[in-house]
Design a protein around this motif. Structure first.
Motif, short mmCIF file in Angstrom:
data_model
loop_
_atom_site.label_atom_id
_atom_site.label_comp_id
_atom_site.label_asym_id
_atom_site.label_seq_id
_atom_site.Cartn_x
_atom_site.Cartn_y
_atom_site.Cartn_z
N GLN A 36 6.76 16.34 0.47
CA GLN A 36 5.87 15.61 -0.13
C GLN A 36 6.39 14.24 -0.45
O GLN A 36 7.63 14.51 -0.94
N GLY A 37 5.65 13.22 -0.33
CA GLY A 37 6.30 11.87 -0.38
C GLY A 37 5.32 10.94 -0.65
O GLY A 37 4.26 11.07 -0.63
N THR A 38 5.82 9.65 -0.39
CA THR A 38 4.90 8.41 -0.37
C THR A 38 5.38 7.43 0.91
O THR A 38 6.35 7.26 0.97
N LEU A 39 4.38 7.23 1.34
CA LEU A 39 4.50 6.10 2.61
C LEU A 39 4.21 4.77 2.22
O LEU A 39 3.30 4.59 1.53
N MET A 98 0.58 -1.06 -0.06
CA MET A 98 0.06 0.09 0.00
C MET A 98 1.02 1.29 -0.10
O MET A 98 1.90 1.39 0.62
N GLU A 99 0.57 2.05 -0.95
CA GLU A 99 1.09 3.31 -0.94
C GLU A 99 0.41 4.63 -0.65
O GLU A 99 -0.89 4.75 -0.98
N ILE A 100 0.72 5.44 0.46
CA ILE A 100 -0.07 6.51 0.89
C ILE A 100 0.53 7.78 0.82
O ILE A 100 1.65 8.09 1.06
N PRO A 101 0.00 8.81 0.13
CA PRO A 101 0.47 10.11 -0.14
C PRO A 101 0.67 10.86 1.15
O PRO A 101 -0.18 10.87 2.02
N ILE A 102 1.89 11.36 1.44
CA ILE A 102 2.01 11.96 2.80
C ILE A 102 2.84 13.49 2.69
O ILE A 102 3.73 13.44 1.74
N PHE A 103 2.41 14.14 3.38
CA PHE A 103 2.95 15.71 3.37
C PHE A 103 3.47 16.30 4.64
O PHE A 103 2.69 15.87 5.73
#
Length: 286
Positions: free
Chosen positions: A281-284, A1-6
């Motif tokens: 800004q990244g991806t968890l 699973m990939e979650i957008p994270i800021f």
């Protein structure tokens, strides 16, 4: 699973100031223990989780679910992470709606844009006088020998508010260094989850702050929250009465520092006004 994270710095117009929050965009609800693990990994005073409602996307939807977690527990109300969440939706997702509504544990919260700032619609939490003798050891652990003018408590937020004497200088507030162990030792009943220390400001000097504050909450896994929006639901109610003002400018003088505009509305709710800077800004990946 990939979650957008800021990562977003709230209540500031400068990076690395204000109060940092992580904001995650969640497609489907996660297990509570996973929310908590992510918040612990981020290790910020708050991590916010936004979920879509009515199958709308983040750019066109106006209603979202919102939950907040410290590194150790879920919070019923959080100002700076709500501001951060709205900033991500407005600035990064280019949300087209004039007002966003968040469904939270404390009911519906609304946020709208106004020029360079965001305006949050929050409840007002009036504090009541507190017997100082009952908590004298805790007061000593927080402020030492600095003179106290007033002590109040708000049961909704479980925040204790200590007002320093008007004879105090701002440096006496900024130099406080309470230890988490001492605070936890002197309050273990669960009644108090945070301590606000405040003092009268200098409204005649630029930029004209009506009051200053700091906020300590080791009971929630955060010794000092750099700029706490929910604490200002208590502070605004208190200082509005003392200063006979409905519009105020506040400064939380932690080492990072942050500025909040406050306006008590005719319907008894509170507008909290602040700016936010998105710095990461990244991806968890889980």
């Amino acid at each position: 699973m990939e979650i957008p994270i800021f990562t977003v710095d709230s209540f500031t117009n400068l990076p690395f100031k204000g109060n940092p929050a992580a904001v995650c965009l969640i497609e489907n609800e996660l297990r509570d223990d996973l929310y908590q693990s992510i918040a612990a990994e981020m290790n910020l005073s708050e991590t916010a989780f936004i979920t879509r409602r009515n199958s709308m996307d983040y750019s066109s939807g106006a209603r979202f679910g919102l939950r907040w977690f410290t590194p150790t527990c879920e919070m019923p109300l959080c100002g700076h992470a709500t501001l951060a969440s709205a900033a991500v939706l407005f600035y990064m997702k280019k949300n087209v709606n004039p007002v966003l509504m968040f469904e939270t544990m404390r009911g519906e919260l609304y946020v709208r844009q106004h020029e360079e700032s965001l305006i949050m619609d929050f409840p007002l939490n009036k504090p009541n006088p507190q017997d100082q003798h009952e908590i004298k050891n805790l007061l000593k652990a927080v402020v030492g020998d600095v003179p106290i003018q007033d002590v109040c408590y708000n049961p909704t937020t479980r925040n204790l508010m200590i007002r320093l004497a008007d004879t105090c200088d701002r440096s006496e507030l900024t130099s406080l260094k309470p230890e988490a162990e001492a605070l936890l030792k002197n309050e273990s009943t669960g009644k108090i989850k945070g301590v606000i220390v405040t003092m009268k400001g200098a409204p005649t000097a630029q930029p004209g702050y009506d009051f200053y504050s700091r906020y300590f909450s080791p009971w929630l896994g955060v010794l000092e929250d750099p700029v706490c929006g929910s604490a200002h639901t208590v502070l605004a109610a208190y200082w509005s009465e003392k200063l006979n003002k409905k519009k105020m400018l506040a400064y939380q003088c932690s080492c990072r520092g942050g500025e909040l505009g406050l306006e008590i509305r005719d319907d008894g709710r509170l507008n909290i006004i602040g700016q936010a800077q998105i710095i990461l800004q990244g991806t968890l990946k889980i």
